[in-house]
Write a protein that holds these residues in place. Structure first.
Motif, PDB file in Angstrom:
ATOM      1  N   UNK A  24       0.832  -1.205   0.000  1.00 19.22           N
ATOM      2  CA  UNK A  24       0.000   0.000   0.000  1.00 19.22           C
ATOM      3  C   UNK A  24       0.865   1.252   0.000  1.00 19.22           C
ATOM      4  N   UNK A  25       0.357   2.278  -0.663  1.00 19.12           N
ATOM      5  CA  UNK A  25       1.036   3.580  -0.673  1.00 19.12           C
ATOM      6  C   UNK A  25      -0.025   4.673  -0.794  1.00 19.12           C
ATOM      7  N   UNK A  26       0.121   5.710   0.007  1.00 17.96           N
ATOM      8  CA  UNK A  26      -0.745   6.877  -0.124  1.00 17.96           C
ATOM      9  C   UNK A  26       0.033   7.887  -0.955  1.00 17.96           C
ATOM     10  N   UNK A  27      -0.536   8.283  -2.088  1.00 18.40           N
ATOM     11  CA  UNK A  27       0.184   9.183  -2.993  1.00 18.40           C
ATOM     12  C   UNK A  27       0.130  10.630  -2.508  1.00 18.40           C
ATOM     13  N   UNK A  28       0.734  11.527  -3.247  1.00 15.32           N
ATOM     14  CA  UNK A  28       0.812  12.940  -2.871  1.00 15.32           C
ATOM     15  C   UNK A  28      -0.549  13.618  -2.789  1.00 15.32           C
ATOM     16  N   UNK A  29      -1.563  13.027  -3.418  1.00 17.35           N
ATOM     17  CA  UNK A  29      -2.917  13.580  -3.378  1.00 17.35           C
ATOM     18  C   UNK A  29      -3.756  12.974  -2.256  1.00 17.35           C
ATOM     19  N   UNK A  30      -3.148  12.106  -1.449  1.00 17.16           N
ATOM     20  CA  UNK A  30      -3.880  11.467  -0.362  1.00 17.16           C
ATOM     21  C   UNK A  30      -4.720  10.278  -0.800  1.00 17.16           C
ATOM     22  N   UNK A  31      -4.473   9.784  -2.012  1.00 21.10           N
ATOM     23  CA  UNK A  31      -5.213   8.642  -2.547  1.00 21.10           C
ATOM     24  C   UNK A  31      -4.424   7.358  -2.286  1.00 21.10           C
ATOM     25  N   UNK A  32      -5.126   6.328  -1.871  1.00 24.30           N
ATOM     26  CA  UNK A  32      -4.475   5.049  -1.649  1.00 24.30           C
ATOM     27  C   UNK A  32      -4.200   4.361  -2.975  1.00 24.30           C
ATOM     28  N   UNK A  33      -2.978   3.870  -3.115  1.00 22.97           N
ATOM     29  CA  UNK A  33      -2.574   3.089  -4.275  1.00 22.97           C
ATOM     30  C   UNK A  33      -2.265   1.687  -3.775  1.00 22.97           C
ATOM     31  N   UNK A  34      -2.922   0.704  -4.350  1.00 22.81           N
ATOM     32  CA  UNK A  34      -2.630  -0.688  -4.030  1.00 22.81           C
ATOM     33  C   UNK A  34      -1.570  -1.135  -5.029  1.00 22.81           C
ATOM     34  N   UNK A  35      -0.371  -1.369  -4.531  1.00 27.47           N
ATOM     35  CA  UNK A  35       0.758  -1.688  -5.401  1.00 27.47           C
ATOM     36  C   UNK A  35       0.687  -3.105  -5.952  1.00 27.47           C
ATOM     37  N   UNK A  36      -0.015  -3.967  -5.247  1.00 33.02           N
ATOM     38  CA  UNK A  36      -0.169  -5.350  -5.686  1.00 33.02           C
ATOM     39  C   UNK A  36      -1.518  -5.862  -5.210  1.00 33.02           C
ATOM     40  N   UNK A  37      -2.490  -5.970  -6.113  1.00 28.49           N
ATOM     41  CA  UNK A  37      -3.828  -6.433  -5.742  1.00 28.49           C
ATOM     42  C   UNK A  37      -3.797  -7.879  -5.257  1.00 28.49           C
ATOM     43  N   UNK A  38      -2.911  -8.672  -5.847  1.00 27.30           N
ATOM     44  CA  UNK A  38      -2.712 -10.039  -5.374  1.00 27.30           C
ATOM     45  C   UNK A  38      -1.678  -9.980  -4.255  1.00 27.30           C
ATOM     46  N   UNK A  39      -2.064 -10.443  -3.086  1.00 28.81           N
ATOM     47  CA  UNK A  39      -1.200 -10.327  -1.917  1.00 28.81           C
ATOM     48  C   UNK A  39       0.012 -11.238  -2.063  1.00 28.81           C
ATOM     49  N   UNK A  40       1.212 -10.645  -2.012  1.00 30.66           N
ATOM     50  CA  UNK A  40       2.419 -11.468  -2.072  1.00 30.66           C
ATOM     51  C   UNK A  40       2.469 -12.405  -0.865  1.00 30.66           C
ATOM     52  N   UNK A  41       2.952 -13.607  -1.090  1.00 30.16           N
ATOM     53  CA  UNK A  41       2.977 -14.609  -0.032  1.00 30.16           C
ATOM     54  C   UNK A  41       3.723 -14.121   1.206  1.00 30.16           C
ATOM     55  N   UNK A  42       4.798 -13.390   1.006  1.00 33.46           N
ATOM     56  CA  UNK A  42       5.604 -12.928   2.141  1.00 33.46           C
ATOM     57  C   UNK A  42       5.009 -11.708   2.848  1.00 33.46           C
ATOM     58  N   UNK A  43       3.890 -11.199   2.366  1.00 40.40           N
ATOM     59  CA  UNK A  43       3.259 -10.029   2.991  1.00 40.40           C
ATOM     60  C   UNK A  43       1.865 -10.322   3.529  1.00 40.40           C
TER      61      UNK A  43
END
Length: 63
Positions: A24-43
């Motif tokens: 997950x990352x919140x961009x400069x506009x305050x919007x959430x960006x899901x960097x990987x919709x499929x959850x990596x096994x290690x996360x």
């Protein structure tokens, strides 16, 4: 597992980003960006904590 985001509920607080910064990352506009919709096994644990810790219940998981 796959992340489900309800953008109408998300306020961009960033708790999810703090708990799972590789997914997950919140961009400069305050919007959430899901960097990987499929959850990596290690996360999986971090993402589960982020979903459960979302105060607006904007995040969910689908198997």
């Amino acid at each position: 597992m796959r992340i489900v985001l309800d953008r109408a509920r998300c306020t961009g607080i960033g708790i999810c980003e703090a708990l799972a910064p590789t997914v997950f990352e919140v961009d400069d506009n305050g919007e959430l960006v899901v960097l990987s919709a499929d959850v990596p096994e290690d996360a999986q644990n971090e993402v589960t904590e982020a979903v459960e810790g979302c105060p607006t219940m904007a995040l969910g998981l689908r198997l």
